[in-house]
Design a protein around this motif. Structure first.
Motif, mmCIF file in Angstrom:
data_model
loop_
_atom_site.group_PDB
_atom_site.id
_atom_site.type_symbol
_atom_site.label_atom_id
_atom_site.label_comp_id
_atom_site.label_asym_id
_atom_site.label_seq_id
_atom_site.Cartn_x
_atom_site.Cartn_y
_atom_site.Cartn_z
ATOM 1 N N ARG A 1 0.953 -1.160 -0.045
ATOM 2 C CA ARG A 1 0.147 -0.012 -0.143
ATOM 3 C C ARG A 1 0.748 1.213 0.161
ATOM 4 N NH1 ARG A 1 -2.193 -3.375 3.565
ATOM 5 N NH2 ARG A 1 -1.945 -1.979 5.423
ATOM 6 N N ARG A 2 2.203 1.147 -0.073
ATOM 7 C CA ARG A 2 2.988 2.352 -0.265
ATOM 8 C C ARG A 2 3.418 2.383 -1.683
ATOM 9 N NH1 ARG A 2 7.519 2.991 4.666
ATOM 10 N NH2 ARG A 2 5.879 3.809 5.959
ATOM 11 N N LYS A 3 3.698 3.763 -2.131
ATOM 12 C CA LYS A 3 4.048 3.921 -3.506
ATOM 13 C C LYS A 3 5.614 3.360 -3.883
ATOM 14 C CE LYS A 3 1.195 7.768 -4.940
ATOM 15 N NZ LYS A 3 1.073 9.089 -5.527
ATOM 16 N N ASN A 4 5.695 2.613 -5.165
ATOM 17 C CA ASN A 4 6.946 1.911 -5.116
ATOM 18 C C ASN A 4 7.730 3.007 -6.027
ATOM 19 O OD1 ASN A 4 6.887 -1.024 -4.520
ATOM 20 N ND2 ASN A 4 4.822 -0.462 -5.892
ATOM 21 N N CYS A 5 9.067 2.926 -6.059
ATOM 22 C CA CYS A 5 10.010 3.780 -6.718
ATOM 23 C C CYS A 5 9.642 3.856 -8.210
ATOM 24 C CB CYS A 5 11.301 3.550 -6.667
ATOM 25 S SG CYS A 5 11.995 3.439 -4.707
ATOM 26 N N ILE A 6 9.119 2.611 -8.897
ATOM 27 C CA ILE A 6 8.901 2.858 -10.220
ATOM 28 C C ILE A 6 7.571 3.885 -10.367
ATOM 29 C CG2 ILE A 6 10.049 0.768 -10.962
ATOM 30 C CD1 ILE A 6 7.029 -0.552 -11.075
ATOM 31 N N ASP A 7 6.635 3.730 -9.399
ATOM 32 C CA ASP A 7 5.507 4.792 -9.379
ATOM 33 C C ASP A 7 5.996 6.167 -9.217
ATOM 34 O OD1 ASP A 7 3.887 2.377 -9.998
ATOM 35 O OD2 ASP A 7 3.893 2.311 -7.735
ATOM 36 N N LEU A 8 7.019 6.476 -8.185
ATOM 37 C CA LEU A 8 7.279 7.860 -8.012
ATOM 38 C C LEU A 8 8.222 8.262 -9.009
ATOM 39 C CD1 LEU A 8 8.285 7.331 -4.036
ATOM 40 C CD2 LEU A 8 6.172 8.399 -5.210
ATOM 41 N N GLY A 9 8.926 7.430 -9.630
ATOM 42 C CA GLY A 9 10.074 7.997 -10.902
ATOM 43 C C GLY A 9 11.335 8.183 -10.299
ATOM 44 N N TYR A 10 11.563 8.102 -9.263
ATOM 45 C CA TYR A 10 12.874 8.057 -8.503
ATOM 46 C C TYR A 10 13.408 7.470 -7.360
ATOM 47 C CZ TYR A 10 10.466 10.527 -4.690
ATOM 48 O OH TYR A 10 10.102 11.167 -3.657
ATOM 49 N N CYS A 11 14.454 7.175 -7.057
ATOM 50 C CA CYS A 11 15.172 6.479 -5.951
ATOM 51 C C CYS A 11 15.702 7.194 -5.080
ATOM 52 C CB CYS A 11 16.226 5.323 -6.557
ATOM 53 S SG CYS A 11 17.250 4.670 -5.142
ATOM 54 N N ARG A 12 15.393 7.553 -3.792
ATOM 55 C CA ARG A 12 15.949 8.410 -2.967
ATOM 56 C C ARG A 12 17.421 8.003 -2.631
ATOM 57 N NH1 ARG A 12 16.137 13.392 -1.286
ATOM 58 N NH2 ARG A 12 16.305 13.443 0.794
ATOM 59 N N ARG A 13 17.863 7.069 -2.676
ATOM 60 C CA ARG A 13 19.121 6.440 -2.423
ATOM 61 C C ARG A 13 20.187 6.944 -3.629
ATOM 62 N NH1 ARG A 13 20.273 1.236 -1.985
ATOM 63 N NH2 ARG A 13 22.129 1.624 -0.900
ATOM 64 N N GLU A 14 19.398 6.907 -4.785
ATOM 65 C CA GLU A 14 20.357 7.349 -5.936
ATOM 66 C C GLU A 14 20.448 8.904 -5.820
ATOM 67 O OE1 GLU A 14 20.071 5.833 -10.523
ATOM 68 O OE2 GLU A 14 20.759 4.753 -8.767
ATOM 69 N N GLN A 15 19.463 9.636 -5.651
ATOM 70 C CA GLN A 15 19.410 11.028 -5.602
ATOM 71 C C GLN A 15 20.411 11.211 -4.662
ATOM 72 O OE1 GLN A 15 15.409 12.018 -4.241
ATOM 73 N NE2 GLN A 15 14.691 12.787 -6.520
ATOM 74 N N LEU A 16 20.712 10.788 -3.511
ATOM 75 C CA LEU A 16 21.734 11.144 -2.548
ATOM 76 C C LEU A 16 23.230 10.710 -2.997
ATOM 77 C CD1 LEU A 16 19.501 10.556 0.596
ATOM 78 C CD2 LEU A 16 20.111 12.698 -0.408
ATOM 79 N N GLY A 17 23.118 9.784 -4.023
ATOM 80 C CA GLY A 17 24.530 9.252 -4.314
ATOM 81 C C GLY A 17 24.773 8.173 -3.182
ATOM 82 N N ILE A 18 24.220 7.446 -2.448
ATOM 83 C CA ILE A 18 24.475 6.292 -1.674
ATOM 84 C C ILE A 18 24.754 5.150 -2.664
ATOM 85 C CG2 ILE A 18 23.794 4.986 0.183
ATOM 86 C CD1 ILE A 18 21.844 7.386 0.792
ATOM 87 N N PRO A 19 26.120 4.561 -2.051
ATOM 88 C CA PRO A 19 26.725 3.405 -2.793
ATOM 89 C C PRO A 19 25.560 2.076 -2.376
ATOM 90 C CG PRO A 19 28.313 4.235 -1.568
ATOM 91 C CD PRO A 19 27.035 5.271 -1.446
#
Length: 162
Positions: A49-67
């Protein structure tokens, strides 16, 4: 006709399961097998019941450059291993085998060096699973004895898994 060996048969199923994954970075599929019976499956995705990254269109960890292997508390997804473990009873998993396949979503290629993260290793240990079979290539895999994760406790080193 040559028959597919059991490990690759179950890894093929795990690879199909990963196609349900919703992570923009890496998707995994996991299945738990005991006595030649599939007990459970799981794939990478946000909690129900939470939105998935593919639904949001972004990955928070990727935005922050987290390996990879770091700061999983910022990830929206529940890992495939955890999703496979949360449904069956522990008794049904004791002595079982987990099959794991992963795909890099940018390249579409299988992840040849996959390993469960530290948190998933702890879950697998507590679930009573004996072995994890990890797909490296279409017909090649690695078999990990879970006891080795107990004997070589990576939480006491700087190893991160994945």
């Amino acid at each position: 006709m040559k028959r597919r060996d059991k490990h690759n048969y179950y890894l093929d199923i795990a690879e199909t399961v990963l196609e349900r994954g919703t992570c923009l970075r890496r998707n995994f599929g996991a299945i738990i097998v005991k006595n030649d019976e599939i007990i459970s499956t799981g794939y990478t995705g946000a909690p129900r019941r939470r939105k998935n990254c593919i639904d949001l269109g972004y990955c928070r960890r990727e935005q922050l450059g987290i390996p990879r292997g770091e700061r999983y508390e910022l990830c929206r997804s529940v890992h495939a291993e955890a999703n496979a473990i949360i449904n069956p009873s522990r008794m049904s998993m004791l002595g079982g085998v987990m099959y794991l396949a992963g795909k890099d979503m940018k390249t579409g290629e299988l992840i040849p060096d996959a390993s469960s993260c530290a948190m998933c290793k702890r879950l697998i240990i507590n679930a009573g699973i004996d072995k994890v079979v990890i797909r490296n290539e279409r017909d090649r895999y690695t078999v990990v004895e879970v006891q080795s994760w107990i004997d070589n406790d990576d939480s006491l080193s700087d190893e991160f898994g994945y």
